[in-house]
Structures are given as structure tokens and as C-alpha cells.
Design an enzyme around this catalytic site. Structure first.
Site, mmCIF file in Angstrom:
data_model
loop_
_atom_site.group_PDB
_atom_site.id
_atom_site.type_symbol
_atom_site.label_atom_id
_atom_site.label_comp_id
_atom_site.label_asym_id
_atom_site.label_seq_id
_atom_site.Cartn_x
_atom_site.Cartn_y
_atom_site.Cartn_z
ATOM 1 N N LYS A 33 -41.404 -10.722 -29.340
ATOM 2 C CA LYS A 33 -40.696 -9.656 -29.523
ATOM 3 C C LYS A 33 -39.295 -9.355 -29.051
ATOM 4 C CE LYS A 33 -43.744 -6.641 -27.282
ATOM 5 N NZ LYS A 33 -45.180 -5.776 -27.352
ATOM 6 N N ARG A 131 -52.569 4.514 -29.913
ATOM 7 C CA ARG A 131 -51.555 4.214 -30.388
ATOM 8 C C ARG A 131 -51.483 3.706 -31.829
ATOM 9 N NH1 ARG A 131 -47.426 0.285 -27.268
ATOM 10 N NH2 ARG A 131 -48.898 -1.391 -28.444
ATOM 11 N N TYR A 254 -18.989 6.781 -6.478
ATOM 12 C CA TYR A 254 -18.907 8.243 -7.174
ATOM 13 C C TYR A 254 -19.888 9.101 -6.512
ATOM 14 C CZ TYR A 254 -16.537 6.112 -11.049
ATOM 15 O OH TYR A 254 -15.624 5.544 -11.975
ATOM 16 N N MET A 302 -20.273 1.321 -13.691
ATOM 17 C CA MET A 302 -20.366 0.903 -14.749
ATOM 18 C C MET A 302 -20.166 -0.825 -14.573
ATOM 19 S SD MET A 302 -18.283 1.337 -18.288
ATOM 20 C CE MET A 302 -18.944 3.010 -18.487
HETATM 21 C C1 LIG Z 1 -46.233 -6.543 -26.697
HETATM 22 C C2 LIG Z 1 -47.510 -6.810 -26.919
HETATM 23 C C3 LIG Z 1 -48.247 -7.873 -26.149
HETATM 24 C C4 LIG Z 1 -47.841 -8.326 -24.794
HETATM 25 O O1 LIG Z 1 -47.913 -7.740 -23.851
HETATM 26 P P1 LIG Z 1 -47.692 -8.325 -22.174
HETATM 27 O O2 LIG Z 1 -48.128 -7.377 -21.390
HETATM 28 O O3 LIG Z 1 -46.071 -8.384 -22.289
HETATM 29 O O4 LIG Z 1 -48.557 -9.602 -22.149
HETATM 30 C C5 LIG Z 1 -49.694 -8.173 -26.700
HETATM 31 N N1 LIG Z 1 -50.084 -7.204 -27.793
HETATM 32 C C6 LIG Z 1 -49.623 -6.306 -28.318
HETATM 33 C C7 LIG Z 1 -50.073 -5.688 -29.445
HETATM 34 C C8 LIG Z 1 -48.156 -6.369 -27.908
HETATM 35 O O5 LIG Z 1 -47.519 -5.190 -28.707
#
Ligand SMILES: *Cc1c(COP(=O)(O)O)cnc(C)c1O
Length: 360
Positions: A33, A131, A254, A302
Site C-alpha cells: 500500500k 479501528r 535559520y 528546505m
Molecule cells: C499496513 C497493514 C499491514 C502491514 O503492517 P506492517 O506493520 O507494515 O507489517 C498489515 N495489515 C493491515 C490491515 C495493514 O493495514
């Protein structure tokens, strides 16, 4: 040119995938993802194409990109579906979706079905993360509704851990106990994220979902990649574009938040928060200059950072500066910047050039 470059070691990625597979002894949905955690999803899936059992993403449009790229493995959409057209797309492309909310069930009940066959669904059970997911008390009726809908195929049940990254917490065991009654309620199950793959053998059932560990960062709160048998995939690198001698008391950058305690050499490297390097990284955050540590001093700008070169008498313009990766664990930088490696990866901007490397 001194543009920052992220070198992506695809052999390390494959090593990490195989490590996950061996550690858990179960099939894996490689989690890609958010552009493969900022690593460039199409390159990542090409490198894993011959290895991965399946891929998981958050959104239907991310799954579309994978199918369009010719990925034939199973695809799982973790965030599920929110709109009617997404249901058709998922069904027509054999993309499996996670159901976690009553609203989605309503949408599926009024769906006409696909002539390509039933839509594969996984039911998410909220065992304590609070969640996404159905409460255990409610999940049974959801499973029955899905089982009796001819347009759907109940593929699996899954859950997600809130604290698997902390081996001292009891919550993972409690979540496992909440999930136990559902182990037989569908053909397949899925529990483990990276932390559970490496730290909670009790969760090695059905399909696992490794994310961060594939990219070579430890999922544990005080873990290191090397300690977990992982190899860093991304090495973020730039160059020194100026080196100069400053006088005791000279303030740098800065806000003039850091002043030279003595006459000293200071280097300026071409990377800053405009590239995704964390602006709040404090003085003292390490970088590697020609492979050897040096501390950041003053505020991150930046496009630039400033580096204490007192221990680097020979450092010169054009020399290599590594921000994290090989030789400098990303977990350590995340600790200094008060965040997690996931966020450091995600935040790199489009200005960073990515270079993919794989042994022939
Ligand atoms: C992002 C995610 C994972 C992967 O988690 P990691 O900690 O990166 O291994 C697994 N299951 C769900 C539902 C997720 O949203």
C-alpha cells in the site's frame, strides 16, 4: 549535480520477503500500500512477482494499478470498498476485499452481482484495535449474511494487532483469544503483520501480511533491522555541496539555534525537508560522511542540512552523505526525529530520484 538519490536494493527486498516466509511458514500477502511504503510500487511488485503469494493494498484503485501491471497473484484490498463502482471493479478483476462496516454489507446486498463470478470477501473482526472491524459479538451474524448471498464468496476472516510491536504487552494475547472462536468460520484466516511474523508465533495461522519488514526496517519499538535478520532496502544519499571553517560562537542556519563551540569545519549537504528529510530532526541526528558518522547541527532547511565535520578533516565538496540505509539504520533516525521508519519512507517527495538495483 547533487540531487539526493534513494537507492533501492531489490535483492535485499527479496531476502526480506523470504525471511518473512520462513519465519512464519505460511503464505504471505506482501503489503504494498501507499506506493509500497514510498519505495515505488511497480518496481517493488516486479521484484516480488516471482516470489509473492499475493499482494495487499489499502484501496481499490491501488489494486487496479497492480492488475493493470499484469500481476496475476491474489490481491487483497485491506480498506475495503466505499462505492458501488468499486464493487464491480473488484469482482471483475478477482480482487478480494475486506468488509469491516455495516454500510458495506448494505451496499453488497443491493448489488446485482458480476458474471465473472462471486466477489471474494474477507470479514474483519475487531479483536481490540478498535479501528476497523466488526465486534466479535456481531461478527457471527455478518458471517451468516455473507454466506447466504450468492453474489459473494466468504473467503476468510482476519484481524489486526494494535501492539504486536511491543513484546512486553499482553494485548496481543488477548486479541488472539478474542479471535480464536472465528478460526474455523471461513476457509482462510489472516492475523500477522510484520511484528507478529517475527515476534508472535501464536499468530502464524493462515495468511500473514508483512509490510515494513519487507522494506528492511524493524517493526519493533526498540528493534534493529540487523537484529531481526532484515537488510535495508532503501539507502538515501546526497552530497556535500560546501565545506567551510567557522569561528567559535558562529551560529548556524535559520533561528541560529546552534553555535560553534570552537573554531570548526562545517559541511552543507543537498537535502532538506523539501525532499522529505524530517525538519524536526534535532542537532545530533547522525548522517554518514564518506561512510563515517557525523552529527547534524542547526535547523534542517528546505533544501539543505548542515553537518559538524570536526571528525572529518578530509571531507570535501562532492563527498557522499548518507541519511539512512546501509550503515545507518533508519530506525535510529526515526528515533531522533520522534517518529517511525514507516513515516520517514512515506514522506520522501517527488524530488528524490529513485535508483533500483538488482544483481543480474
Ligand atoms: C499496513 C497493514 C499491514 C502491514 O503492517 P506492517 O506493520 O507494515 O507489517 C498489515 N495489515 C493491515 C490491515 C495493514 O493495514
Amino acid at each position: 549535480m547533487a540531487n539526493p538519490v534513494a537507492r533501492i536494493d531489490l535483492d535485499a527486498l527479496v531476502h526480506n520477503y523470504q525471511h518473512a516466509s520462513e519465519a512464519c511458514g505460511c503464505p504471505l500477502f506482501a503489503v504494498v500500500k501507499a506506493n509500497a511504503y514510498g519505495h515505488g510500487v511497480l518496481h517493488i511488485i516486479d521484484a516480488l512477482r516471482e516470489h509473492a503469494d499475493g499482494f495487499a493494498v489499502s484501496r481499490v484503485e491501488e489494486a487496479l494499478a497492480l492488475r493493470s501491471h499484469g500481476i496475476e497473484q491474489r490481491l487483497l484490498v485491506l480498506g475495503g470498498i466505499m462505492q458501488a463502482p468499486e464493487i464491480n471493479f473488484a469482482a471483475d478483476n478477482s480482487v478480494e476485499v475486506v468488509l469491516h462496516d455495516e454500510k458495506q454489507i448494505g451496499m453488497l446486498e443491493s448489488w446485482k452481482g458480476s458474471d465473472k463470478g462471486p466477489l471474494g470477501v474477507w470479514v474483519k473482526i475487531d479483536t481490540g484495535m478498535h479501528r476497523l472491524g466488526f465486534a466479535p459479538a456481531h461478527a457471527k451474524s455478518v458471517l451468516e449474511k455473507i454466506g447466504s448471498n450468492k453474489n459473494l464468496k466468504l473467503v476468510g476472516v482476519l484481524t489486526h494487532f494494535a501492539n504486536a510491536d511491543d513484546l512486553s504487552r499482553e494485548t496481543t494475547r488477548l486479541q488472539l483469544a478474542e479471535f480464536a472462536p472465528f478460526m474455523e468460520s471461513a476457509e482462510e484466516t489472516s492475523l500477522a503483520n510484520s511484528a507478529a511474523i517475527l515476534g508472535w508465533p501464536e499468530a502464524h495461522k493462515g495468511w500473514a501480511r508483512p509490510g515494513i519488514m519487507l522494506y528492511g526496517a524493524s517493526p519493533f519499538i526498540n528493534g534493529t533491522a540487523a537484529g531481526d535478520g532484515l537488510k535495508p532496502v532503501m539507502t538515501l544519499r546526497t552530497k556535500l555541496i560546501s565545506v567551510h571553517e567557522l569561528k567559535q560562537g558562529d551560529a548556524i542556519g535559520y533561528g541560529s539555534i546552534w553555535s560553534c563551540p570552537e573554531d570548526m569545519r562545517v559541511g552543507v549537504a543537498a537535502i532538506g525537508y523539501g525532499d522529505g528529510y524530517p525538519r524536526h530532526a534535532p542537532s545530533g541526528t547522525p548522517v554518514l560522511v564518506n561512510g563515517k558518522r557525523a552529527p547534524l547541527v542547526g535547523r534542517v532547511s528546505m533544501d539543505l542540512i548542515t553537518i559538524d565535520l570536526r571528525e572529518h578533516p578530509n571531507a570535501a565538496v562532492g563527498d557522499s552523505v548518507v541519511l539512512w540505509g546501509e550503515g545507518l539504520p533508519v530506525e535510529e533516525i526515526a528515533h531522533y526525529a520522534d517518529t517511525i521508519s514507516y513515516e520517514l519512507f512515506f514522506r520522501l517527495t517527488g524530488r528524490i530520484k529513485f535508483r533500483y538495483e538488482q544483481a543480474p
